[in-house]
Enzyme design. Sequence first.
Site, PDB file in Angstrom:
ATOM      1  N   GLU A 117      31.806  67.126  54.027  1.00 10.08           N
ATOM      2  CA  GLU A 117      31.281  66.118  53.105  1.00 10.08           C
ATOM      3  C   GLU A 117      32.248  64.946  53.037  1.00 10.08           C
ATOM      4  OE1 GLU A 117      30.364  67.924  49.201  1.00 10.08           O
ATOM      5  OE2 GLU A 117      30.794  69.839  50.169  1.00 10.08           O
ATOM      6  N   LYS A 119      34.705  62.473  51.144  1.00  9.15           N
ATOM      7  CA  LYS A 119      35.586  62.620  49.974  1.00  9.15           C
ATOM      8  C   LYS A 119      35.594  61.302  49.195  1.00  9.15           C
ATOM      9  CE  LYS A 119      40.207  64.029  48.531  1.00  9.15           C
ATOM     10  NZ  LYS A 119      40.401  62.885  47.619  1.00  9.15           N
ATOM     11  N   ASP A 121      36.492  58.573  46.471  1.00 10.08           N
ATOM     12  CA  ASP A 121      37.750  58.250  45.802  1.00 10.08           C
ATOM     13  C   ASP A 121      37.446  57.890  44.348  1.00 10.08           C
ATOM     14  OD1 ASP A 121      40.424  57.858  45.466  1.00 10.08           O
ATOM     15  OD2 ASP A 121      40.486  55.880  46.392  1.00 10.08           O
ATOM     16  N   ARG A 140      38.672  66.643  34.365  1.00  6.05           N
ATOM     17  CA  ARG A 140      39.369  67.810  34.896  1.00  6.05           C
ATOM     18  C   ARG A 140      40.584  68.168  34.035  1.00  6.05           C
ATOM     19  NH1 ARG A 140      41.221  66.671  40.450  1.00  6.05           N
ATOM     20  NH2 ARG A 140      39.582  67.972  41.346  1.00  6.05           N
ATOM     21  N   TYR A 234      29.346  70.285  43.488  1.00  6.02           N
ATOM     22  CA  TYR A 234      29.570  71.702  43.182  1.00  6.02           C
ATOM     23  C   TYR A 234      28.563  72.132  42.133  1.00  6.02           C
ATOM     24  CZ  TYR A 234      31.965  75.937  41.489  1.00  6.02           C
ATOM     25  OH  TYR A 234      32.280  77.227  41.114  1.00  6.02           O
ATOM     26  N   LYS A 320      42.553  63.778  54.528  1.00 10.89           N
ATOM     27  CA  LYS A 320      42.611  62.396  54.062  1.00 10.89           C
ATOM     28  C   LYS A 320      42.933  61.478  55.236  1.00 10.89           C
ATOM     29  CE  LYS A 320      43.764  61.484  49.870  1.00 10.89           C
ATOM     30  NZ  LYS A 320      44.448  61.263  48.581  1.00 10.89           N
ATOM     31  N   CYS A 414      57.208  24.499  38.031  1.00  9.08           N
ATOM     32  CA  CYS A 414      55.820  24.789  38.402  1.00  9.08           C
ATOM     33  C   CYS A 414      55.464  24.071  39.700  1.00  9.08           C
ATOM     34  CB  CYS A 414      54.890  24.337  37.280  1.00  9.08           C
ATOM     35  SG  CYS A 414      53.125  24.461  37.705  1.00  9.08           S
ATOM     36  N   CYS A 417      52.782  21.111  38.562  1.00  8.61           N
ATOM     37  CA  CYS A 417      53.098  19.976  37.683  1.00  8.61           C
ATOM     38  C   CYS A 417      54.585  19.697  37.538  1.00  8.61           C
ATOM     39  CB  CYS A 417      52.483  20.195  36.307  1.00  8.61           C
ATOM     40  SG  CYS A 417      53.208  21.583  35.395  1.00  8.61           S
ATOM     41  N   CYS A 432      54.163  28.822  33.619  1.00  3.75           N
ATOM     42  CA  CYS A 432      54.262  27.382  33.395  1.00  3.75           C
ATOM     43  C   CYS A 432      53.772  27.108  31.979  1.00  3.75           C
ATOM     44  CB  CYS A 432      53.399  26.626  34.407  1.00  3.75           C
ATOM     45  SG  CYS A 432      53.217  24.865  33.997  1.00  3.75           S
ATOM     46  N   CYS A 438      49.026  20.651  33.276  1.00  2.44           N
ATOM     47  CA  CYS A 438      49.120  21.292  34.592  1.00  2.44           C
ATOM     48  C   CYS A 438      47.725  21.373  35.225  1.00  2.44           C
ATOM     49  CB  CYS A 438      49.721  22.688  34.458  1.00  2.44           C
ATOM     50  SG  CYS A 438      49.872  23.559  36.024  1.00  2.44           S
TER      51      CYS A 438
END
Length: 673
Positions: A117, A119, A121, A140, A234, A320, A414, A417, A432, A438
Amino acid sequence: MHKEDAVIEVSRLREELNRHNYLYYVLARPEISDREFDRMMERLLALETEFPDLVTPDSPSVRVGGQITREFPVVRHTEPMLSLSNTYSGEEVEEFFRRVQRLLPGEAAEEVKFVAELKFDGVAVSLLYRDGLLVRGATRGDGRRGDDITPNLRTVGTVPLRLSGHGGEDGAFLEGEVEVRGEVFMRRDAFLRLNEGRPEEEQFANPRNATAGTLKLQDSREVARRSMMFVAYYLRGDAFEGLRHMERLGRLEDAGFFTGGQYRLCGGMEDIRAFIDEWADRRAELPYEIDGIVLKLDDSRYWQELGATSKSPRWAIAYKYPAEQAETVIRDVVFQVGRLGTITPVAELVPVSLAGTTVSRSTLHNFDEIRRLDVRIGDHVVIEKSGEIIPKVIRVLDAKRADGSRPIEVPHTCPSCGTRLERRDEEVNWYCPNEEGCKAQQRARILHFASRNAMDIKSLGKALVEQLVARGLVTDSGDLYALTKEVLAGLDRMGERSAANLLDALDASKRQPYERVLFALGIRHVGIATARELALAYPSIGKLSEAGSEELAAVADIGPVIAGSIREYFSSPRTTRLLEKLRDAGLHFEAEAPAGLVNRNFEGMSVLFTGTLERHTRQQAAALVEERGGREVKSISRKTDLLVVGRDAGSKLQKARKLDVKVVTEEDFEKML
């Protein structure tokens, strides 16, 4: 409508909503638009509000979320939820295959088969059904005990609330207790929508992190808005003990569960290797993240015989995939300025192909991360895109470091600016402070204001915003509404039709509700969910701007940090000028009263519910108060105006009496409505 007619209509709506939900989430074959689905749901909610005794635990309306959960009770799993042993090696997969084969008795060993199957994530959860009805959903946790997050899991589209009409002719799903385990996950498109418009420092790194954080939210309404999914892998119950795993997956599909569909019965290592290789190449095609494949012994009769270690079953393993990586060179580092003034270092890379796309830029997050990696301009680096939407640098290839590599220095000013940068308190980021002058911050704030989850101003893209700001035509979001066809005609690539489209989109945005306007303002730490809470607590921007920090902090899910940022925002002269422009443009600065409002009997009142209500769900009761001008609060204080007491009221009742808060029964509450 008479109640007899309502019963028929509610039944029809539920059947249709459940069918379309299954078509959309499980089969990926929608027959109607999202708007049509929403209209049916709105109709069902209206009928359930009018006839509260028709509400059932398996109603599709449960999926919109409702009550705030202050804490999640701990529940014990009937059977431990173990995690799988992981391997990244094909040789170890073959060792697992041979080991299981050796442990099985004669004939079973010769004909051993495994189910392969995908897996997913995501985050593992357990669903408990009793006589076909979902009664509990839990995380879980430590494998033996987890958190009861049932209200949140009820909002997940692929979690059936009732299993009636499915599960085969024997009715196995409809009698006694059945447990279904699986993974909650977030599709890539839902993840991108979730991150859209969030400040850089508040964005989720990947869909799994977003899912884990979402499942622990206290507001199930916000969980519902994040469009998560559940994949079942399951099935446990007395009626299924003799079934092979492939048969169990089929039963899950019959019962309306999403299983991913991409599983295969493998008779030997050649089949298993082919499955692993196939999905190594194809996983980028999927609309969600997978990080490997899972192998389970098909013949479940031997699961108990093979047993488990303290952490993992011996009859299953997870392979994996190695993280997708590529080597490239950092050519330069530029510094981006976000809408809150946050300075983010971004590496400009020699373009390289990774996970199906060409990558030429990668965020370096912040200067602490640069120091941790010891990354320099000119370095050969490894970048990764495993479970990450945005590529990231994971390590430097020190052996290839050139003599001319240059350290990445923190800029003093910055890049947009020239203002001297600041570091707030002990935060990682540099900022900034020139909020008003800005241009980079101006552009970022306007793009946030126009984004899909905010004012949703179509036709206002990044290139156009850059032009408008560079030419001084707009300095803030309020200036957008002063644009004319004549002004727009002077811009590059702006024809008459494009100008008309933009002006139409700006005009349409004026109809966005008050809560969307609050989010669009871009107040620090105020995301979409927080904006909704603020709109409920303060139904006009005038009331919100006058609220004190202590009062704001008492609102559900606000707290002192967000309260402080709200006060700072509204005390700024820049904000005052912006709000004047937006008010003159005709944006919604007040929450609209619902259509068909009966009265304002709860105007300005803070109402708390405790105990079990007989005539309404908490969600419905809170909605009735909000429609009449009040708001629900989640904890009791001297500022609480009313405590509505249901059956088995607890400590809140005693505290209300001590604080001299008015207490009424549900019957009294009905009269007040």
